[in-house]
Design an enzyme around this catalytic site. Structure first.
Site, short mmCIF file in Angstrom:
data_model
loop_
_atom_site.label_atom_id
_atom_site.label_comp_id
_atom_site.label_asym_id
_atom_site.label_seq_id
_atom_site.Cartn_x
_atom_site.Cartn_y
_atom_site.Cartn_z
N HIS A 1 9.50 1.14 4.69
CA HIS A 1 8.49 0.49 4.24
C HIS A 1 7.15 1.13 3.85
O HIS A 1 6.18 0.72 3.20
CB HIS A 1 8.15 -0.87 4.93
CG HIS A 1 7.32 -0.48 6.08
ND1 HIS A 1 7.77 -0.45 7.19
CD2 HIS A 1 5.92 -0.79 6.24
CE1 HIS A 1 6.97 -0.04 7.99
NE2 HIS A 1 5.80 -0.40 7.58
C1 UD1 Z 1 1.46 -3.45 6.09
C2 UD1 Z 1 0.58 -2.37 6.80
C3 UD1 Z 1 1.30 -1.49 7.31
C4 UD1 Z 1 2.42 -2.15 8.24
C5 UD1 Z 1 3.28 -3.02 7.77
C6 UD1 Z 1 4.15 -3.81 8.62
C7 UD1 Z 1 -1.45 -2.21 5.51
C8 UD1 Z 1 -2.34 -1.21 4.78
N1 UD1 Z 1 -0.29 -1.75 5.75
O1 UD1 Z 1 2.15 -2.71 5.07
O2 UD1 Z 1 0.51 -0.59 8.17
O3 UD1 Z 1 3.22 -0.91 8.74
O4 UD1 Z 1 2.25 -3.98 7.04
O5 UD1 Z 1 5.15 -4.40 8.11
O6 UD1 Z 1 -2.12 -2.97 6.27
N2 UD1 Z 1 4.61 -8.85 0.57
C9 UD1 Z 1 5.35 -10.08 0.31
N3 UD1 Z 1 5.62 -10.85 1.28
C10 UD1 Z 1 4.86 -10.84 2.62
C11 UD1 Z 1 3.81 -9.60 2.60
C12 UD1 Z 1 3.74 -8.96 1.50
O7 UD1 Z 1 6.18 -10.05 -0.77
O8 UD1 Z 1 4.75 -11.77 3.13
C13 UD1 Z 1 4.55 -7.67 -0.45
C14 UD1 Z 1 3.62 -7.76 -1.50
O9 UD1 Z 1 4.04 -7.48 -2.93
C15 UD1 Z 1 2.52 -6.91 -1.09
C16 UD1 Z 1 3.38 -5.80 -0.51
O10 UD1 Z 1 4.67 -6.53 0.12
O11 UD1 Z 1 1.52 -6.28 -2.13
C17 UD1 Z 1 2.86 -4.92 0.61
O12 UD1 Z 1 2.10 -5.84 1.62
P1 UD1 Z 1 0.86 -5.34 2.28
O13 UD1 Z 1 0.78 -6.21 3.64
O14 UD1 Z 1 -0.09 -5.03 1.61
O15 UD1 Z 1 1.44 -4.03 3.07
P2 UD1 Z 1 3.04 -3.63 3.74
O16 UD1 Z 1 3.63 -2.67 3.18
O17 UD1 Z 1 3.48 -4.93 4.28
N1 UDP Z 2 11.12 -5.57 12.79
C1 UDP Z 2 11.51 -7.16 12.95
N2 UDP Z 2 12.46 -7.37 11.87
C2 UDP Z 2 12.73 -6.54 10.96
C3 UDP Z 2 12.36 -5.24 10.79
C4 UDP Z 2 11.27 -4.92 11.86
O1 UDP Z 2 11.22 -7.93 13.88
O2 UDP Z 2 13.61 -6.76 10.11
C5 UDP Z 2 10.25 -5.53 14.16
C6 UDP Z 2 10.39 -4.26 14.93
O3 UDP Z 2 11.25 -4.46 15.95
C7 UDP Z 2 9.08 -3.72 15.23
C8 UDP Z 2 8.08 -4.41 14.17
O4 UDP Z 2 8.95 -5.19 13.46
O5 UDP Z 2 8.30 -4.57 16.57
C9 UDP Z 2 7.84 -3.32 13.21
O6 UDP Z 2 7.22 -3.52 12.11
P1 UDP Z 2 7.02 -2.63 10.92
O7 UDP Z 2 8.05 -1.77 10.96
O8 UDP Z 2 7.00 -3.67 9.58
O9 UDP Z 2 5.57 -1.88 10.88
P2 UDP Z 2 5.04 -0.65 11.73
O10 UDP Z 2 5.53 -0.68 13.11
O11 UDP Z 2 5.50 0.42 11.03
O12 UDP Z 2 3.63 -0.57 11.51
#
Ligand code: UD1
Ligand code: UDP
Length: 379
Positions: free
Chosen positions: A223
């Site tokens: 991601h």
């Molecule tokens: C965010 C965090 C990242 C973290 C990740 C955990 C920031 C800058 N990034 O990244 O550090 O590792 O969460 O998963 O805060 N979207 C959906 N549904 C949702 C949420 C998001 O469809 O419920 C889509 C939207 O198109 C959105 C994109 O995902 O623009 C990215 O979501 P965003 O929360 O901005 O960043 P993550 O990649 O999720």
């Molecule tokens: N995780 C989850 N379901 C998934 C993928 C990840 O519950 O399908 C959990 C994982 O075990 C960890 C957390 O989500 O605890 C990590 O989230 P993510 O990778 O989105 O973010 P990051 O840790 O890189 O910020």
């Protein structure tokens, strides 16, 4: 006595109030053990969800599973550019913190919700506490690195998961505010491990008709923008997954599904014989998958650590990590998006299991250590 909107009593004169800011998937997981420890330690918690993650699979499922109360306030901020999203959160959080008037504001990790909570709290008369302080990737282009640096420098109380994190804080002149507590992910994994068997069949829940046997599949998550937004990197990762000799279970983050579509790669994955593309999984099911997998291919921060704690080898699709202890133990290998290194990581020999103790992440009691630090700050 301050009376917050929607009827939450901020201070009843007896119990101190902690306002917790969460918004993204890993924060619900990290906050859960701390919520339980705060309640046991005599604190009232007001839980504020920014709405950064809103899909049920990235948000609601964790509240159902993790034995944490529903958020007291949901700010409904949603997606947007970094500036837009962080700005909307900052404004709404500022209002909420001022209304609740808590003794502590607690933020987790390194997302935009963390930064917004950090800035909002540091402008008000409250004590800002950062859980997972002191982590550094050394890559300033990562949005999370900027969020970490700024939150650490704004915070009054820095709760560091590892000795390395303490050293990073010392290098930046922040030692006086820092406490080593261990890592709340170890608490979360311990809790989930005991309950994960109750998830009878994670594959059935995911609608997988022909599930691979334990130890005979790879689990993958992707991601990070560096991998999803760069077509060449994403293509190389997809090719590694579709060429894998073992089936690959791939719960795709919505950012990744959108990027796969944009780069014309989604069909290849959907049609691949080796890839089982599914929606994101709840935490208990995901812990089961991590435990049962032959190895895990990921660019997640949390997953690198959890696989280490669960004794499953990890192949990390990044060039650097905030969790170097996992690499030094020989349990995690950084392969970036290099085709040969990814393939070698997938098929190379499985290392020896990491020694049980001492774990660089603590023994799974970081949440109660955190409450002790807060008690100490109050006294
Ligand atoms: C965010 C965090 C990242 C973290 C990740 C955990 C920031 C800058 N990034 O990244 O550090 O590792 O969460 O998963 O805060 N979207 C959906 N549904 C949702 C949420 C998001 O469809 O419920 C889509 C939207 O198109 C959105 C994109 O995902 O623009 C990215 O979501 P965003 O929360 O901005 O960043 P993550 O990649 O999720
Ligand atoms: N995780 C989850 N379901 C998934 C993928 C990840 O519950 O399908 C959990 C994982 O075990 C960890 C957390 O989500 O605890 C990590 O989230 P993510 O990778 O989105 O973010 P990051 O840790 O890189 O910020």
């Amino acid at each position: 006595m301050a009376e917050a909107a929607d009827g939450v009593d901020a201070a009843d004169g007896a119990r101190p109030t902690v306002l917790t800011v969460v918004g993204a998937r890993p924060q619900f997981i990290k906050a859960a053990p701390v919520s339980r420890a705060l309640a046991a330690g005599g604190y009232d918690e007001v839980l504020v969800h920014t709405g950064q993650h809103y899909d049920d699979g990235l948000s609601g499922v964790f509240f159902d599973e993790l034995d944490i109360p529903r958020p007291d306030y949901h700010l409904g901020v949603g997606s947007g550019s970094h500036g837009e999203q962080t700005g909307r959160m900052l404004s709404a959080l500022g209002e909420r913190i001022a209304a609740v008037d808590p003794e502590f504001v607690v933020v987790y990790g390194d997302t935009n919700s963390t930064l917004a909570g950090g800035i909002a709290a540091s402008k008000l008369d409250t004590t800002l506490v950062h859980v997972e302080a002191g982590l550094r990737s050394g890559r300033r282009e990562m949005p999370e690195e900027v969020n970490r640096l700024m939150t650490d420098h704004a915070a009054d109380v820095l709760l560091a998961p590892t000795e390395r994190a303490m050293e990073s804080l010392a290098r930046e002149g922040l030692s006086e505010r820092a406490h080593r507590t261990g890592d709340v992910s170890a608490d979360a994994v311990r809790w989930a491990r005991e309950r994960a068997p109750a998830v009878a069949d994670v594959f059935a829940d995911l609608g997988v008709d022909d599930p691979p046997a334990a130890g005979e599949f790879v689990l993958a998550t992707v991601h990070r923008p560096r991998n999803t937004d760069d077509g060449a990197r994403l293509r190389a990762i997809v090719k590694t997954l579709t060429d894998s000799p073992l089936p690959v279970v791939f719960p795709a983050h919505p950012r990744t599904t959108a990027a796969l579509e944009e780069h014309g790669l989604l069909e290849a994955l959907e049609e691949s014989e080796s890839v089982i593309l599914v929606e994101p999984v709840g935490y208990l099911g995901f812990v089961r998958l991590m435990s049962a997998a032959d190895r895990v291919l990921t660019d997640s921060g949390g997953v690198q650590k959890e696989t280490f704690l669960l004794g499953t080898p990890c192949v990390t699709l990044r060039e650097e990590t905030e969790w170097p202890e996992t690499v030094e133990a020989g349990w995690n290998v950084l392969v970036g998006a290099d085709p040969e290194a990814m393939a070698a990581g997938l098929t190379g020999e499985v290392p020896e299991a990491p020694a049980d103790s001492p774990s660089p992440y603590g023994d799974g009691d970081a949440a109660s250590e955190i409450v002790e630090v807060l008690d100490g700050v109050r006294s």
